[in-house]
Design an enzyme around this catalytic site. Structure first.
Site, short mmCIF file in Angstrom:
data_model
loop_
_atom_site.label_atom_id
_atom_site.label_comp_id
_atom_site.label_asym_id
_atom_site.label_seq_id
_atom_site.Cartn_x
_atom_site.Cartn_y
_atom_site.Cartn_z
N PHE A 160 0.94 -1.29 0.17
CA PHE A 160 0.13 -0.03 0.09
C PHE A 160 0.73 1.28 -0.14
O PHE A 160 0.55 2.35 0.48
CB PHE A 160 -0.81 0.15 1.29
CG PHE A 160 -1.80 -1.04 1.32
CD1 PHE A 160 -3.03 -1.16 0.56
CD2 PHE A 160 -1.57 -2.36 2.10
CE1 PHE A 160 -3.97 -2.48 0.60
CE2 PHE A 160 -2.10 -3.35 2.16
CZ PHE A 160 -3.35 -3.44 1.51
N LYS A 215 -6.16 -5.34 -1.73
CA LYS A 215 -5.52 -4.25 -2.36
C LYS A 215 -6.52 -3.58 -3.42
O LYS A 215 -6.62 -2.37 -3.81
CB LYS A 215 -4.43 -4.93 -3.22
CG LYS A 215 -3.53 -3.78 -3.84
CD LYS A 215 -3.21 -2.75 -3.14
CE LYS A 215 -2.35 -1.77 -4.05
NZ LYS A 215 -2.01 -0.47 -3.39
N ASN A 219 -7.84 0.33 -3.48
CA ASN A 219 -7.58 1.32 -4.32
C ASN A 219 -8.92 1.78 -5.27
O ASN A 219 -9.03 2.90 -5.59
CB ASN A 219 -6.55 0.69 -5.65
CG ASN A 219 -5.27 1.11 -5.19
OD1 ASN A 219 -4.92 1.54 -4.24
ND2 ASN A 219 -4.23 0.50 -5.96
N PHE A 260 -8.50 12.42 0.74
CA PHE A 260 -8.90 12.00 -0.84
C PHE A 260 -10.20 12.46 -1.26
O PHE A 260 -10.85 12.28 -2.05
CB PHE A 260 -9.01 10.48 -0.97
CG PHE A 260 -7.71 9.85 -1.26
CD1 PHE A 260 -6.71 9.91 -0.66
CD2 PHE A 260 -7.35 9.26 -2.44
CE1 PHE A 260 -5.32 9.37 -0.91
CE2 PHE A 260 -6.20 8.71 -3.12
CZ PHE A 260 -5.03 8.83 -2.11
N CYS A 271 -0.96 2.97 -10.76
CA CYS A 271 -1.44 2.12 -9.95
C CYS A 271 -3.06 2.54 -9.96
O CYS A 271 -3.66 1.41 -10.88
CB CYS A 271 -1.29 2.37 -8.32
SG CYS A 271 0.56 1.71 -7.95
P1 NAD Z 1 8.02 -0.60 -11.71
O1 NAD Z 1 7.65 -0.66 -13.30
O2 NAD Z 1 8.84 0.26 -11.12
O3 NAD Z 1 9.14 -1.93 -11.23
C1 NAD Z 1 8.97 -3.18 -11.77
C2 NAD Z 1 10.36 -3.94 -11.88
O4 NAD Z 1 10.25 -5.34 -12.25
C3 NAD Z 1 11.16 -3.24 -13.30
O5 NAD Z 1 12.50 -2.83 -12.56
C4 NAD Z 1 11.34 -4.23 -14.00
O6 NAD Z 1 12.45 -4.22 -14.81
C5 NAD Z 1 11.22 -5.54 -13.23
N1 NAD Z 1 10.96 -6.82 -13.88
C6 NAD Z 1 10.06 -6.97 -14.99
N2 NAD Z 1 10.17 -8.29 -15.04
C7 NAD Z 1 11.02 -8.78 -14.41
C8 NAD Z 1 11.31 -10.24 -14.35
N3 NAD Z 1 10.91 -11.33 -15.13
N4 NAD Z 1 12.27 -10.52 -13.28
C9 NAD Z 1 12.94 -9.63 -12.51
N5 NAD Z 1 12.33 -8.24 -12.75
C10 NAD Z 1 11.51 -7.99 -13.62
O7 NAD Z 1 6.71 -0.96 -10.97
P2 NAD Z 1 6.36 -0.53 -9.34
O8 NAD Z 1 5.82 0.67 -9.41
O9 NAD Z 1 7.63 -0.97 -8.69
O10 NAD Z 1 5.19 -1.72 -9.19
C11 NAD Z 1 5.69 -2.99 -8.99
C12 NAD Z 1 4.08 -3.64 -8.54
O11 NAD Z 1 3.77 -3.15 -7.28
C13 NAD Z 1 3.12 -3.49 -9.70
O12 NAD Z 1 2.17 -4.68 -9.18
C14 NAD Z 1 2.36 -2.20 -8.50
O13 NAD Z 1 1.18 -2.19 -9.04
C15 NAD Z 1 2.59 -2.49 -7.49
N6 NAD Z 1 2.60 -1.50 -6.39
C16 NAD Z 1 3.10 -0.23 -6.79
C17 NAD Z 1 3.23 0.82 -5.82
C18 NAD Z 1 4.00 2.13 -6.15
O14 NAD Z 1 3.90 2.95 -5.56
N7 NAD Z 1 4.83 2.17 -7.43
C19 NAD Z 1 2.52 0.77 -4.86
C20 NAD Z 1 1.74 -0.38 -4.34
C21 NAD Z 1 1.75 -1.70 -5.07
#
Ligand code: NAD
Length: 479
Positions: A160, A215, A219, A260, A271
């Site tokens: 989160f 989750k 959202n 919000f 997200c």
């Molecule tokens: P991001 O795109 O910043 O990072 C994803 C990473 O995964 C990238 O560095 C990519 O190269 C890597 N990747 C892709 N395929 C891969 C593989 N096969 N093996 C290893 N690495 C691999 O995404 P994010 O923002 O970090 O989000 C990741 C997840 O977390 C998503 O599901 C998102 O919805 C969830 N999430 C994100 C946030 C946020 O604030 N960013 C908050 C809560 C949940």
């Protein structure tokens, strides 16, 4: 900072984006030995040398500190997962290119990368946001591909964190949700998060599907709250009412709350938009699409705010955007982040550019990302150079530096003192006093609608009986 605390599980993190890097750095800061892996060689090289490939307040310092302890390592070699007791999956789950469903191929690939190396009892923990049913499917895949078979357990621990507050949200989350299939998994997860739990973070231990759903539901609720107040802004625009005062009045109702409930240009980022679409898509697959059909409207209200912002800017430009010089302040989807995924500010900038305006964008952090994705726009190196000669200024991401800007100083730089405050972030009265035509979504043009400051009852009046006196009571009897 202490070195690795003995008898703690060794941790691997798969995916080093916003979520995975924060997770890896924070777990290392808590004393765990962590190896973080990604398929992106450049990202791993950068992280290894202590350079964060994105902007997150406080994280570069914590990254460097934890690297120095030796507890945190980065690698592209997935066989390193063989040494781990707990493996967190943090890869992206973006919207599919051809539908509103979540694209799960990064998760499937991550399972394929690690599974062949898992020859001993360990716990794989999904943190990515996924459609309900994903965890169960991945569990089967994992156990059939891992040499240790069912000794490899899978749990889901949805995340989160908010970008801009990622460290605090990780080290001291509001709640921890553990979707588990065994007591052992729960114990291991409790061990990983022992410090936030000891500090009072509530734990909800549940099954895999409920954890996934928490989750999606959270959202959806947040997106609905934003679109609700923005729907009210639409009604305000048609009636001359003021959405800011409306939101303030609603916020005092403890059943509603003020979080919000900020009207404006609406939500974006990596997200909320894709998560509500994926949830609606999955619900339809499960035969309960009707239960969340409102999410389609939540999305539509949100998208309409972008066009409405363009319309408001067009009104200020006397109905014609051709060659009008517009300064767009903000590119990131929110302040304190350089993330431009589905950023409302850049979407509006693109629409203005397509309508023939001369758009100059300035953002304190997100310019490199914006330049890559929107090369057709012009960028200014400073706030002052962005607004110089502008006929309309549009504040579209509420960075503190924009809030703090002096309207008189900005006024001396522009061609015309026209400002659209897309985030209700500025002091409207101060801008008007400095000679600006100030406009915002959902509020009437001209002076703010607040006529009187709220009056608190005096202590003496508070002690008076609440029941009206007989004479007054008869005066307020319905006639
Ligand atoms: P991001 O795109 O910043 O990072 C994803 C990473 O995964 C990238 O560095 C990519 O190269 C890597 N990747 C892709 N395929 C891969 C593989 N096969 N093996 C290893 N690495 C691999 O995404 P994010 O923002 O970090 O989000 C990741 C997840 O977390 C998503 O599901 C998102 O919805 C969830 N999430 C994100 C946030 C946020 O604030 N960013 C908050 C809560 C949940």
């Amino acid at each position: 900072m202490s070195s690795v605390i003995p008898n703690r599980p060794r941790i691997a993190v798969i995916g080093t984006g916003y979520l995975g890097t924060t997770q890896a750095v924070c777990l290392a800061a808590l004393g765990f030995a962590v190896t973080a892996m990604d398929v992106d060689q450049d990202k791993i090289s950068s992280l290894r040398s202590g350079l964060l490939p994105f902007y997150e307040p406080g994280l570069p310092e914590l990254l460097q500190e934890t690297l120095r302890t030796g507890r945190l390592q980065f690698s592209t070699e997935f066989e390193r997962s063989a040494d781990a007791d707990v493996i967190f999956l943090c890869v992206g789950t973006p919207q599919s290119a051809d539908s509103s469903a979540a694209d799960l191929h990064f998760l499937d690939a991550a399972i394929a990368e690690i599974a062949p190396h898992l020859a001993h009892k360990c716990l794989v923990v999904g943190k990515s946001t996924v459609p309900i049913g994903t965890a169960n499917r991945l569990r089967t895949l994992l156990q059939s591909a891992a040499p240790a078979g069912p000794l490899v357990e899978l749990a889901w621990n949805p995340e989160f964190l908010r970008e801009g507050h990622a460290i605090a949200d990780t080290l001291r989350p509001d709640r921890l949700v553990f979707g588990v299939t065994s007591e052992w998994s729960l114990r291991v997860l409790r061990g990983c998060f022992a410090q936030p739990i000891a500090a009072g973070t509530p734990v909800i231990a549940t099954d895999l599907a409920t954890a996934e759903l928490v989750k999606a539901a959270a959202n959806s609720f947040l997106a609905t709250k934003i679109s609700y107040i923005n729907a009210m802004a639409e009604v305000c625009e048609a009636t001359g009412a003021d959405v800011n005062l409306l939101a303030e009045a609603l916020s005092y109702d403890s059943r509603i709350g003020g979080g919000f409930l900020k009207p404006g240009l609406g939500f974006g980022g990596g997200c909320l938009p894709k998560d509500i679409r994926a949830f609606a898509h999955r619900a339809a697959e499960l035969g309960v699409g009707h239960a969340v059909v409102f999410l389609r409207e939540v999305d539509a209200i949100n998208q309409r705010r972008r066009q409405r912002t363009v319309d408001l800017i067009t009104e200020m430009a006397c109905g014609d955007l051709q060659e009008v010089k517009i300064a767009v302040l903000g590119a990131a989807f929110k302040p304190d982040s350089d993330d431009i995924r589905d950023a409302p500010a850049l979407d509006v900038a693109r629409m203005l550019h397509q309508a023939g305006a001369r758009v100059t964008v300035y953002d304190p952090r997100a310019m490199p990302n914006a330049r890559k994705s929107y090369p057709e726009l012009s960028y200014a190196p400073t706030l002052a150079s962005a607004v110089a000669g502008a006929e309309v200024v549009a504040l579209l991401t509420e960075w503190e530096v924009f809030r703090q800007a002096d309207p008189a100083v900005l006024g001396a730089l522009v061609e015309r003192r026209n400002i659209v405050d897309g985030r209700h972030a500025l002091d409207a009265a101060a801008y008007q006093a400095a000679g600006w035509d100030y406009r915002a979504l959902g509020t009437p043009a001209g002076p703010p609608a607040r006529l009187l400051e709220p009056v608190m009852p005096e202590p003496a009046r508070l002690s008076q009986p609440v029941v009206p006196e007989p004479a007054l009571a008869s005066a307020i009897e319905p006639v």
